[in-house]
Design a protein around this motif. Structure first.
Motif, PDB file in Angstrom:
ATOM      1  N   UNK A 179      43.257  25.476  47.558  1.00 16.78           N
ATOM      2  CA  UNK A 179      44.103  25.536  46.361  1.00 16.78           C
ATOM      3  C   UNK A 179      43.486  26.306  45.192  1.00 16.78           C
ATOM      4  N   UNK A 180      42.192  26.169  44.951  1.00 13.91           N
ATOM      5  CA  UNK A 180      41.573  26.883  43.826  1.00 13.91           C
ATOM      6  C   UNK A 180      41.613  28.389  44.067  1.00 13.91           C
ATOM      7  N   UNK A 181      41.363  28.806  45.292  1.00 16.80           N
ATOM      8  CA  UNK A 181      41.432  30.221  45.628  1.00 16.80           C
ATOM      9  C   UNK A 181      42.867  30.726  45.514  1.00 16.80           C
ATOM     10  N   UNK A 182      43.807  29.930  45.987  1.00 18.27           N
ATOM     11  CA  UNK A 182      45.211  30.332  45.877  1.00 18.27           C
ATOM     12  C   UNK A 182      45.622  30.494  44.415  1.00 18.27           C
ATOM     13  N   UNK A 183      45.180  29.587  43.574  1.00 23.36           N
ATOM     14  CA  UNK A 183      45.495  29.689  42.149  1.00 23.36           C
ATOM     15  C   UNK A 183      44.896  30.965  41.559  1.00 23.36           C
ATOM     16  N   UNK A 184      43.653  31.283  41.929  1.00 19.39           N
ATOM     17  CA  UNK A 184      43.012  32.497  41.428  1.00 19.39           C
ATOM     18  C   UNK A 184      43.739  33.745  41.922  1.00 19.39           C
ATOM     19  N   UNK A 185      44.069  33.786  43.194  1.00 21.66           N
ATOM     20  CA  UNK A 185      44.770  34.963  43.724  1.00 21.66           C
ATOM     21  C   UNK A 185      46.171  35.087  43.148  1.00 21.66           C
ATOM     22  N   UNK A 186      46.867  33.964  43.003  1.00 18.66           N
ATOM     23  CA  UNK A 186      48.193  34.013  42.362  1.00 18.66           C
ATOM     24  C   UNK A 186      48.086  34.613  40.968  1.00 18.66           C
ATOM     25  N   UNK A 187      47.101  34.158  40.201  1.00 18.42           N
ATOM     26  CA  UNK A 187      46.918  34.661  38.847  1.00 18.42           C
ATOM     27  C   UNK A 187      46.578  36.153  38.862  1.00 18.42           C
ATOM     28  N   UNK A 188      45.602  36.514  39.663  1.00 18.97           N
ATOM     29  CA  UNK A 188      45.126  37.896  39.675  1.00 18.97           C
ATOM     30  C   UNK A 188      46.191  38.860  40.196  1.00 18.97           C
ATOM     31  N   UNK A 189      46.820  38.522  41.302  1.00 17.69           N
ATOM     32  CA  UNK A 189      47.811  39.425  41.890  1.00 17.69           C
ATOM     33  C   UNK A 189      49.040  39.522  40.992  1.00 17.69           C
ATOM     34  N   UNK A 190      49.468  38.399  40.426  1.00 21.56           N
ATOM     35  CA  UNK A 190      50.626  38.436  39.519  1.00 21.56           C
ATOM     36  C   UNK A 190      50.308  39.291  38.287  1.00 21.56           C
ATOM     37  N   UNK A 191      49.115  39.117  37.732  1.00 22.32           N
ATOM     38  CA  UNK A 191      48.717  39.907  36.571  1.00 22.32           C
ATOM     39  C   UNK A 191      48.729  41.395  36.905  1.00 22.32           C
ATOM     40  N   UNK A 192      48.151  41.761  38.041  1.00 18.24           N
ATOM     41  CA  UNK A 192      48.132  43.171  38.460  1.00 18.24           C
ATOM     42  C   UNK A 192      49.542  43.684  38.735  1.00 18.24           C
ATOM     43  N   UNK A 193      50.363  42.861  39.367  1.00 18.12           N
ATOM     44  CA  UNK A 193      51.732  43.286  39.660  1.00 18.12           C
ATOM     45  C   UNK A 193      52.511  43.519  38.363  1.00 18.12           C
ATOM     46  N   UNK A 194      52.400  42.579  37.432  1.00 21.44           N
ATOM     47  CA  UNK A 194      53.111  42.738  36.157  1.00 21.44           C
ATOM     48  C   UNK A 194      52.599  43.965  35.397  1.00 21.44           C
ATOM     49  N   UNK A 195      51.301  44.216  35.474  1.00 16.62           N
ATOM     50  CA  UNK A 195      50.748  45.418  34.834  1.00 16.62           C
ATOM     51  C   UNK A 195      51.301  46.674  35.509  1.00 16.62           C
ATOM     52  N   UNK A 196      51.473  46.639  36.815  1.00 19.56           N
ATOM     53  CA  UNK A 196      52.040  47.780  37.536  1.00 19.56           C
ATOM     54  C   UNK A 196      53.482  48.036  37.122  1.00 19.56           C
ATOM     55  N   UNK A 197      54.252  46.970  36.981  1.00 20.24           N
ATOM     56  CA  UNK A 197      55.642  47.119  36.539  1.00 20.24           C
ATOM     57  C   UNK A 197      55.666  47.710  35.133  1.00 20.24           C
ATOM     58  N   UNK A 198      54.861  47.150  34.239  1.00 17.59           N
ATOM     59  CA  UNK A 198      54.813  47.660  32.864  1.00 17.59           C
ATOM     60  C   UNK A 198      54.380  49.123  32.833  1.00 17.59           C
ATOM     61  N   UNK A 199      53.373  49.465  33.624  1.00 18.93           N
ATOM     62  CA  UNK A 199      52.890  50.838  33.686  1.00 18.93           C
ATOM     63  C   UNK A 199      53.991  51.770  34.177  1.00 18.93           C
ATOM     64  N   UNK A 200      54.653  51.385  35.239  1.00 19.01           N
ATOM     65  CA  UNK A 200      55.724  52.200  35.827  1.00 19.01           C
ATOM     66  C   UNK A 200      56.828  52.450  34.794  1.00 19.01           C
ATOM     67  N   UNK A 201      57.272  51.387  34.163  1.00 14.82           N
ATOM     68  CA  UNK A 201      58.376  51.508  33.203  1.00 14.82           C
ATOM     69  C   UNK A 201      57.956  52.273  31.953  1.00 14.82           C
ATOM     70  N   UNK A 202      56.780  51.968  31.413  1.00 16.38           N
ATOM     71  CA  UNK A 202      56.354  52.633  30.174  1.00 16.38           C
ATOM     72  C   UNK A 202      55.990  54.097  30.407  1.00 16.38           C
TER      73      UNK A 202
END
Length: 190
Positions: free
Chosen positions: A117-140
């Motif tokens: 669970x701790x690893x899953x929480x870390x990966x969820x956070x990290x991957x979601x953060x990177x994904x959201x940054x990718x969306x923002x980068x693409x759009x901006x």
């Protein structure tokens, strides 16, 4: 815990090498010590548990796979277009191929996250953060498509990379660059 940031980073990098080569079951303190070329017991002085070692490896992989901002700026010089998206996705494949060890270790961590669970929480956070940054980068950046375009492109590229690294014969006879161009052409609007 011991406080030597360079040694800690070297141990985490060694853990990534072990993960890529031997999988999650092979990730032991002893294996990390051997890979890092340090005395037995060193890794256990830096990490309280295997869970912490897994989590730190997840954080470090993210750092290793993030492109240099100057290279991103250089890649973004052409006008935003579908062709530019194709070149960016080809660049992604080249970068992941160059960081093959990190990508394979990341795949191992994803599987291990189903049990930790701790690893899953870390990966969820990290991957979601990177994904959201990718969306923002693409759009901006004015690249064609919307947030859903980025989401589908992300899923297509992660699938392509998974096949490329784990069962490459599935895609044999197909040029990766051509396949990337086809994915972008089908997903990204003009």
């Amino acid at each position: 815990m011991v406080r030597n940031p360079e040694r800690r980073t070297a141990l985490v990098d060694a853990a990534i090498e072990v993960l890529a080569r031997e999988g999650a079951r092979g990730l032991t303190f002893r294996a990390v010590d051997a890979q890092a070329g340090v005395p037995a017991g060193t890794a256990s002085n830096y990490f309280a548990s295997r869970d912490e070692l897994f989590t730190q490896a997840g954080r470090r992989i993210n750092v290793r796979m993030t492109p240099d901002p100057d290279l991103v700026a250089q890649a973004m010089r052409p006008e935003p277009s579908r062709e530019l998206v194709t070149e960016l996705m080809r660049w992604l494949v080249r970068r992941m191929t160059e960081e093959r060890t990190g990508y394979l270790a990341f795949l191992e961590l994803r599987l291990e996250a189903t049990r930790r669970p701790a690893l899953q929480a870390e990966l969820n956070r990290a991957v979601r953060t990177e994904f959201e940054a990718s969306v923002d980068f693409h759009l901006s950046s004015g690249l064609p498509g919307d947030a859903d375009t980025v989401k589908v492109l992300y899923l297509a590229m992660t699938g392509l990379l998974l096949e490329h690294f784990t069962v490459p014969e599935v895609l044999s006879g197909t040029e990766l660059d051509d396949l990337v161009a086809t994915l972008v052409e089908r997903i990204v609007p003009r």
